[in-house]
Design an enzyme around this catalytic site. Structure first.
Site, PDB file in Angstrom:
ATOM      1  N   LYS A 133      27.205  22.439  62.578  1.00 38.72           N
ATOM      2  CA  LYS A 133      26.576  23.586  61.907  1.00 38.72           C
ATOM      3  C   LYS A 133      25.081  23.371  61.722  1.00 38.72           C
ATOM      4  CE  LYS A 133      30.266  26.028  59.638  1.00 38.72           C
ATOM      5  NZ  LYS A 133      30.732  26.719  58.441  1.00 38.72           N
ATOM      6  N   LYS A 169      34.833  27.886  71.355  1.00 38.96           N
ATOM      7  CA  LYS A 169      35.914  28.629  70.679  1.00 38.96           C
ATOM      8  C   LYS A 169      35.433  29.990  70.177  1.00 38.96           C
ATOM      9  CE  LYS A 169      35.235  27.010  66.050  1.00 38.96           C
ATOM     10  NZ  LYS A 169      35.580  26.552  64.798  1.00 38.96           N
ATOM     11  N   LYS A 212      33.621  33.497  64.275  1.00 40.32           N
ATOM     12  CA  LYS A 212      33.008  34.559  63.475  1.00 40.32           C
ATOM     13  C   LYS A 212      31.498  34.490  63.536  1.00 40.32           C
ATOM     14  CE  LYS A 212      36.182  33.530  59.945  1.00 40.32           C
ATOM     15  NZ  LYS A 212      36.417  33.130  58.589  1.00 40.32           N
TER      16      LYS A 212
HETATM   17  P1  TYM Z   1      38.083  29.541  58.928  1.00 38.20           P
HETATM   18  O1  TYM Z   1      37.790  30.540  57.861  1.00 38.20           O
HETATM   19  O2  TYM Z   1      36.990  29.209  59.873  1.00 38.20           O
HETATM   20  O3  TYM Z   1      39.299  30.015  59.824  1.00 38.20           O
HETATM   21  C1  TYM Z   1      40.556  30.398  59.300  1.00 38.20           C
HETATM   22  C2  TYM Z   1      41.668  29.872  60.200  1.00 38.20           C
HETATM   23  O4  TYM Z   1      41.509  30.343  61.541  1.00 38.20           O
HETATM   24  C3  TYM Z   1      41.577  29.262  62.462  1.00 38.20           C
HETATM   25  N1  TYM Z   1      40.703  29.550  63.613  1.00 38.20           N
HETATM   26  C4  TYM Z   1      41.104  29.548  64.897  1.00 38.20           C
HETATM   27  N2  TYM Z   1      42.304  29.302  65.465  1.00 38.20           N
HETATM   28  C5  TYM Z   1      42.385  29.404  66.822  1.00 38.20           C
HETATM   29  N3  TYM Z   1      41.335  29.727  67.608  1.00 38.20           N
HETATM   30  C6  TYM Z   1      40.112  29.986  67.097  1.00 38.20           C
HETATM   31  N4  TYM Z   1      39.102  30.320  67.880  1.00 38.20           N
HETATM   32  C7  TYM Z   1      39.960  29.894  65.675  1.00 38.20           C
HETATM   33  N5  TYM Z   1      38.907  30.077  64.824  1.00 38.20           N
HETATM   34  C8  TYM Z   1      39.384  29.853  63.580  1.00 38.20           C
HETATM   35  C9  TYM Z   1      41.085  28.056  61.672  1.00 38.20           C
HETATM   36  O5  TYM Z   1      41.556  26.852  62.235  1.00 38.20           O
HETATM   37  C10 TYM Z   1      41.654  28.328  60.297  1.00 38.20           C
HETATM   38  O6  TYM Z   1      42.978  27.848  60.193  1.00 38.20           O
HETATM   39  N6  TYM Z   1      37.738  25.096  56.617  1.00 38.20           N
HETATM   40  C11 TYM Z   1      38.590  26.285  56.781  1.00 38.20           C
HETATM   41  C12 TYM Z   1      38.903  26.994  55.497  1.00 38.20           C
HETATM   42  C13 TYM Z   1      39.562  26.166  54.432  1.00 38.20           C
HETATM   43  C14 TYM Z   1      40.911  25.697  54.486  1.00 38.20           C
HETATM   44  C15 TYM Z   1      41.100  25.018  53.249  1.00 38.20           C
HETATM   45  C16 TYM Z   1      41.932  25.779  55.433  1.00 38.20           C
HETATM   46  C17 TYM Z   1      39.024  25.780  53.263  1.00 38.20           C
HETATM   47  N7  TYM Z   1      39.951  25.092  52.517  1.00 38.20           N
HETATM   48  C18 TYM Z   1      42.332  24.420  52.952  1.00 38.20           C
HETATM   49  C19 TYM Z   1      43.160  25.173  55.133  1.00 38.20           C
HETATM   50  C20 TYM Z   1      43.339  24.501  53.897  1.00 38.20           C
HETATM   51  C21 TYM Z   1      37.859  27.278  57.675  1.00 38.20           C
HETATM   52  O7  TYM Z   1      36.645  27.299  57.716  1.00 38.20           O
HETATM   53  O8  TYM Z   1      38.669  28.200  58.275  1.00 38.20           O
END
Ligand code: TYM
Length: 333
Positions: free
Chosen positions: A118, A199, A202
């Protein structure tokens, strides 16, 4: 017959932009499916405190928090079967992050790749972003999750959570279960439509790179028809040589339930145009119910659902957190 102990599932999403097909196929479809398992207690959280580690405008952020909740409800999160709430409304999350921070070696945080990725992309290197994985570990451990359904990009964070749970337990006694990640076999890493070697994300400035779950059928068709592929005309799965076609095969397989081999056989020699049209139709069919449920959701109802969830989560968290406070020498007085 002895009763089986329920397994607690926890997962979260940042309210930082539109929810896309990667989020949906990589994580949220699993979230929804887990609600049907009577041996699972699901907890899903909009992790708005995490979202604050990216540059943001408070007004837009306010709207995005509610919007994320609406989309998750439209996807099928059922507040009667899942505990569903906003992270910032449960102050036990940052409290536990502080406590876990005291058992987190700097070396462990220095190895986390998200901070490097990032900041290299221009996100300011603040302390919140650096300690992000500790707050994520606190999210997972607060309500004692056993299982964390996520996409492939979160594996390193879950590994660190396991490490911190073990460090804490060794130092203060057995308090936390050591959680496992649950990553789907296909579509754990849905790739960008404009650059299939990265990947779907967002934060990609190009909206054509992703399909948002609320995109109209027309938008979905346009984006898939213009997805970057290659010049060899055969449809076959080969991540290294044919990343674009392989990504579309994975997406179609996830949306139809058909195997990649089966699809590759059917579309092998029909040309990319025919194949892409079929992928688009499969995605449109998969997303149609989400769009229609979303359109009928009322903001005030969504806000009430979140308030109820926050209340339940706070009550639950207070009980669990007392155990942590006692273990670390912070007794009530
Ligand atoms: P975030 O908000 O980026 O994404 C939410 C979920 O979507 C999955 N994801 C994907 N899966 C497949 N292909 C993709 N291109 C793709 N982009 C995103 C992510 O793996 C995620 O499961 N750090 C986490 C948020 C978080 C969290 C937690 C998750 C904070 N605390 C505790 C689980 C448990 C995140 O930024 O997800």
């Amino acid at each position: 017959m002895t009763e089986q102990k329920k397994r607690t599932v926890f997962s979260g999403v940042q309210p930082t932009g539109n929810i896309h097909l990667g989020n949906y196929l990589g994580a949220f479809r699993n979230w929804v499916a887990l609600q049907d398992d009577p041996n699972i207690e699901p907890i899903y959280c909009i992790v708005d405190l995490h979202g604050m580690t990216n540059p943001y405008d408070p007004k837009d952020f306010e709207a995005a928090r509610l919007e994320t909740a609406k989309v998750l409800l439209a996807i099928g999160i059922d507040p009667d079967r899942s505990l569903f709430y906003m992270q910032s409304q449960v102050p036990h999350h940052p409290e536990l992050a502080w406590i876990l921070g005291t058992v987190t070696p700097m070396g462990v945080l220095n190895r986390m790749t998200q901070f490097k990725d990032k900041t290299e992309r221009g996100v300011p290197a603040n302390l919140g972003l650096f300690s992000y994985p500790v707050l994520m570990a606190a999210d997972i451990l607060l309500l004692r999750a056993d299982l964390v359904p996520v996409g492939d990009d979160q594996r390193q964070h879950i590994e660190m959570t396991r490490d911190l749970a073990e460090r804490f337990n060794n130092r203060f006694g057995e308090v936390f279960p050591v959680p496992d990640s649950l990553v789907p076999e296909t579509s754990a890493r849905v790739m960008s439509l404009t650059d299939p070697t990265t990947k779907m994300s967002k934060s990609d400035p190009n909206p054509k790179s992703r399909i948002d779950v609320l995109d109209s059928p027309d938008e979905v068709r346009k984006k898939i028809m213009s997805a970057v592929t290659d010049s060899e005309p055969t449809v076959r799965f080969d991540r290294a040589q044919k990343p674009g076609i392989s990504n579309l095969l994975e997406i179609m397989s996830a949306c139809t339930g058909r195997s990649i081999d089966d699809l590759a056989m059917e579309y092998a020699d029909g040309g990319y145009g025919v194949f892409k049209e079929a992928v688009a139709e499969a995605v449109i069919a998969e997303l149609a119910p989400i769009r229609s449920i979303y359109q009928n959701l009322d903001d005030a109802d969504v806000a009430r659902i979140l308030q109820r969830g926050a209340l339940d989560a706070r009550t639950k968290a207070e009980g669990y957190q007392q155990e942590v406070r006692d273990a670390v020498g912070l007794h009530r007085q």
